[in-house]
Design an enzyme around this catalytic site. Structure first.
Site, mmCIF file in Angstrom:
data_model
loop_
_atom_site.group_PDB
_atom_site.id
_atom_site.type_symbol
_atom_site.label_atom_id
_atom_site.label_comp_id
_atom_site.label_asym_id
_atom_site.label_seq_id
_atom_site.Cartn_x
_atom_site.Cartn_y
_atom_site.Cartn_z
ATOM 1 N N GLU A 1 0.816 -1.308 0.012
ATOM 2 C CA GLU A 1 -0.023 -0.017 -0.023
ATOM 3 C C GLU A 1 0.819 1.349 0.131
ATOM 4 O OE1 GLU A 1 -3.106 0.265 -0.410
ATOM 5 O OE2 GLU A 1 -3.503 -2.087 -0.299
ATOM 6 N N SER B 1 -48.603 -14.859 48.025
ATOM 7 C CA SER B 1 -48.014 -15.338 49.377
ATOM 8 C C SER B 1 -46.399 -15.428 49.435
ATOM 9 C CB SER B 1 -48.504 -16.845 49.520
ATOM 10 O OG SER B 1 -49.979 -16.558 49.663
#
Length: 683
Positions: free
Chosen positions: A106, A375
Site C-alpha cells: 500500500e 404469598s
C-alpha cells in the site's frame, strides 16, 4: 578642452549604448525582491497553516470496534458494533510479516513522507487532467485512513481537499506507528471483516499474531479490492497478488528469497467467515448494557462500539436450561408470559435470566415488571416477626376472621375457603399458606416493621403498610423477590444482583470491575429458622409438594398465587430462583397455571444443579432444636402422640412441657380392652 569634451561625451553615452541591460537589471532586482517576499510569505503561511492544523483538534477517530459479551466460562453471548465487525489489536501484537507486507502493498515510503507522496500526486494529477475528472488518487496509508475515518469515497475535488487537510492533521497529531495501527484496525478486508485481527480469524480461523508470512501476504493484498482479491471469491487472482507482494518484499529486502520461496509454496487453508447470530440471552444482554452505563459509568457509545470485552456472570448452560423450562411451561397458553431469574446466593451473580416468551415479539423484560407477589411475600412478614420475638411455635387461630384497619373491616380468606379451624403454628401457616395467620402476625408486629424488613432484603418498590400487605398486594418484581430468597440462602447476607464481572479495553486494560458487595441484614440463626419452615412448603401437605418429583435435594421456598399472578421463589444453598407466570394485560389466570409455574421452577432447578452435589442447610450457632407437640405448640411430652422437630432462636424456645396428653392410670394401662369397655359402660 577637446579632451574634456571627449570624456564627457564618452561617459554620457553608456546608457544610450546599453539601455536594455539597465532595464533588465532593475526588473531583475524587483523580481528577486518579490520572489524572496513570496518565499518568506509562503514559509510563513505554511508555518501558520501547520500551527493552525496542529491546534485544531481532529474529530475522534471513528474506528467502531466490536464489543464482545461472554459468559462466566468465556463463551460468546453476543456482540455489539455498527455493522463493522472488528476486534482491535495493538500494532505491537501484529506480526512483522503482516506489517511489512501491508507497507509493500500500500505505501512503501510510509515512514519517509509526511502523509503525501509527491510522485504519486504527480502521477494522479496527470491522469486526472487527461481524463477531466478525479480518476485516480495518491492513496498513501495516511490518506486512506483519513478517507476511511472522516469522509466518503466519492471522487470529487472538495472531498480531495478535505482529505488533504485531514491527512495533514493526522500526521501532525499522531506518530507513524499510531497511524499505521489505526489503519490496520480500520481497513476493510471483505466478508464483513474490519481490521487485521478480525480478518485473520475470518479467513484463517486464527488470531493475527499467529499468521504465517504466506497468510500475511495474502491478507495484505485484499484491502486494495476486497471483492476482487478475496481468496474465498477468486483464489487464483488472490494468489497472483500474494505472489506479487512476496516478490516486492524480496526486491526491497524485507524478506529473503528463501523465505519468499517457502511462502509461495505454502498451502493455505481457508475458513468460512462466521456470520454473527442473535444474542443467546437477549434480555440479559440488555441488562449488561444498562449496568455498564448506569453502574460503572461507561459511555454507551464506548460500550456498544469500543471493542470492549465484557465478562459476565451468566452461565450459558443454565441459561439454555431456563429457556427450555420456560418455553415448555408457556407453550400451552398462547398469550401467557413469564419471567425467570436465577442468582448465586453467595455472590449475587445472575446465572440465568428469561424476560418473556419471545424476545423478537416483545423486548420488555418481565424480570423487572411489577406484579402482586401474593404469598411469596409472607416470609418477609415472618422474618420481621422473628426479630420482634415471635417464634415458629407462635399460635393464631385459623378461621374466618374480620380485622379492622382505620375503623374499616378487612376480611381475608384462605385459598378455596380452607381453614384449619384451630390454632396453628407459624410453620404450619407457611406450609399451608394460611392468610389469616399472616394477617395476625403482620398486625401483631406492626405494618411498618414488615416494610422495614422488605427494604433490608432488597425490595425497593412502594409498599402500602396496610393489613393486606402481608398477603403480597403491593406490586414488586421478580428481580426484587429473588433477592429476598437469595439472602435466606446466604445465611442472612444480602448481595445485590450483578451481571458484570469486569470490562476490558481492547488493549487489555480493566476499565471496570465488580467489587463484592454484601451486607448482613439477618443473623444466620434467623435465616436458618426461616429456611427450616420454608422447607415444609415442598413436603407432603405443602403448597409446592409436587416439585419434589423434579428435585431430590434440600430445598426451601414459597409459592404465591393471585387471580392474575403465579409465583414460586425458592432456593438451595447453591442457587436461588424466582419464576413468575401471568398475562401482560392482567387477565385472570386459567386453572392449572400454578402447576405450570412449579413445573418451570422445578425442572430448571433440577437441570441447573444436575452436576452439583446436594448440600444441606447447615445449622448455625444460636439455633436450638426442640421436639414440639404440634397441637399445643409446647415441648412434647412422653405421651404426646405426634411430635415435630422445630428450630428456635436460642433463648426463645418454649420450656413448658405439653399437658394436653396426660399419662393413663397404671391399672388402665394393664387392663384388657374388654375390662375397659365394661368399666366405661358402668361408669
Amino acid at each position: 578642452m577637446a579632451d574634456n569634451i571627449d570624456r564627457t561625451t564618452s561617459t554620457n553615452s553608456i546608457p544610450s549604448i546599453f539601455p536594455a541591460v539597465g532595464r533588465w537589471w532593475r526588473r531583475g532586482r524587483l523580481l528577486l525582491r518579490w520572489a524572496l517576499f513570496c518565499l518568506l510569505a509562503g514559509v510563513g503561511l505554511a508555518i501558520l497553516t501547520v500551527l493552525y492544523l496542529k491546534s485544531k483538534p481532529l474529530p475522534p477517530p471513528d474506528i467502531g470496534m466490536t464489543t464482545q459479551i461472554v459468559d462466566v466460562r468465556g463463551r460468546a453471548i453476543d456482540q455489539w458494533d455498527k455493522g463493522e465487525h472488528r476486534n482491535y489489536i495493538p500494532l505491537k501484537q501484529l506480526p512483522a510479516s503482516l506489517i511489512q507486507a501491508t507497507l509493500i502493498a500500500e505505501d512503501r515510503q510510509f515512514y519517509h513522507h509526511h502523509g503525501f507522496s509527491p510522485r504519486g500526486i504527480l502521477r494522479a494529477a496527470w491522469v486526472n487532467l487527461r481524463s477531466g475528472r478525479v480518476a485516480q488518487g495518491a492513496s498513501t496509508i495516511t490518506q486512506q485512513l483519513a478517507r476511511n475515518l472522516y469522509l466518503t469515497h466519492d471522487r470529487t475535488w472538495s472531498r480531495k481537499l478535505k482529505e488533504a487537510i485531514y491527512t495533514a492533521q493526522l500526521e501532525l497529531h499522531f506518530s507513524k506507528d499510531e497511524i499505521l495501527e489505526m489503519y490496520l484496525n480500520k481497513i476493510y478486508y471483505g466478508h464483513g471483516s474490519y481490521g487485521a485481527e478480525r480478518a485473520a480469524r475470518a479467513y484463517f480461523g486464527k488470531p493475527a499474531h499467529r499468521l504465517t508470512l504466506a497468510e500475511s501476504a495474502m491478507l495484505a493484498g485484499i484491502p486494495r479490492g476486497p471483492r476482487w482479491y478475496s481468496p474465498l471469491q477468486n483464489e487464483t487472482r488472490a494468489k497472483q497478488r500474494q505472489l506479487a507482494i512476496l516478490d516486492a518484499m524480496t526486491r526491497h529486502r524485507t524478506i529473503t528469497a528463501q523465505a519468499a520461496k517457502q511462502a509461495k509454496q505454502e498451502q493455505l487453508v481457508f475458513s468460512t467467515p462466521p456470520k454473527p447470530g442473535p444474542a443467546r440471552a437477549p434480555w440479559f444482554r440488555d441488562v449488561v448494557l444498562n449496568e455498564a452505563v448506569s453502574r460503572f459509568g461507561l459511555d454507551e457509545a464506548l460500550v456498544q462500539n469500543g471493542g470492549l470485552r465484557i465478562y459476565t456472570t451468566l452461565d450459558l448452560s443454565m441459561q439454555e436450561q431456563a429457556e427450555h423450562a420456560m418455553e415448555h411451561s408457556l407453550a400451552a397458553q398462547p398469550d401467557l408470559e413469564g419471567a425467570l431469574i436465577s442468582v448465586d446466593p453467595q455472590t449475587g451473580h445472575i446465572k440465568a435470566m428469561v424476560g418473556g416468551k419471545d424476545y423478537r415479539r416483545s423486548q420488555f423484560n418481565r424480570v423487572f415488571a411489577k406484579r402482586q407477589p401474593g404469598s411469596t411475600f409472607k416470609p418477609v412478614v415472618y422474618l420481621a416477626a422473628l426479630e420482634r420475638g415471635l417464634t415458629p411455635a407462635a399460635r393464631f387461630e385459623s378461621k374466618p376472621t374480620s380485622f379492622f384497619h382505620e375503623e374499616k373491616p378487612y376480611r381475608p380468606t384462605n385459598y378455596h375457603g380452607r381453614y384449619a379451624n384451630r390454632f396453628i403454628s407459624m410453620g404450619e401457616a407457611i406450609a399451608t399458606s394460611d392468610n389469616v395467620y399472616a394477617i395476625h402476625t403482620h398486625l401483631t408486629i406492626g405494618e411498618e416493621e414488615t416494610v422495614r424488613m422488605a427494604r433490608r432484603l432488597g425490595i425497593h418498590s412502594p409498599l402500602n403498610p396496610v393489613p393486606s400487605l402481608a398477603l403480597g398486594t403491593s406490586d414488586v418484581s421478580p428481580y426484587e423477590m429473588v433477592q429476598v430468597y437469595a439472602t435466606l440462602a446466604a445465611g442472612g447476607m444480602h448481595h445485590p444482583p450483578t451481571s458484570i464481572l469486569r470490562v476490558e479495553a481492547p488493549d487489555g486494560r480493566v476499565l471496570a470491575q465488580a467489587k463484592p458487595q454484601e451486607e448482613k441484614v439477618l443473623s444466620p440463626a434467623e435465616a436458618f429458622v426461616m429456611t427450616h419452615m420454608l422447607k415444609k412448603v415442598f413436603q407432603p401437605g405443602g403448597t409446592a409438594n409436587r416439585v419434589k418429583q423434579f428435585l431430590k435435594r434440600p430445598v426451601a421456598g414459597k409459592t404465591g398465587s393471585t387471580d392474575w399472578d403465579s409465583w414460586l421463589s425458592g432456593y438451595t444453598p447453591d442457587l436461588a430462583t424466582t419464576v413468575w407466570l401471568g398475562f401482560d394485560q392482567h387477565r385472570p389466570l386459567p386453572q392449572g397455571t400454578s402447576r405450570l409455574t412449579h413445573q418451570a421452577w422445578g425442572s430448571f432447578m433440577r437441570d441447573a444443579l444436575a452436576h452439583v452435589k446436594p448440600h444441606r442447610f447447615s445449622v448455625p450457632q444460636g439455633v436450638v432444636r426442640v421436639k414440639i407437640d404440634p397441637e399445643s405448640g409446647l415441648v412434647a411430652g412422653s405421651e404426646c402422640p405426634r411430635t415435630i422437630d422445630s428450630y428456635f432462636l436460642q433463648g426463645t424456645e418454649p420450656r413448658q412441657t405439653c399437658s394436653l396428653h396426660h399419662p393413663k392410670p397404671k391399672e388402665e394401662r394393664n387392663s384388657s380392652w374388654w375390662e375397659r369397655i365394661i368399666k366405661w359402660w358402668f361408669g
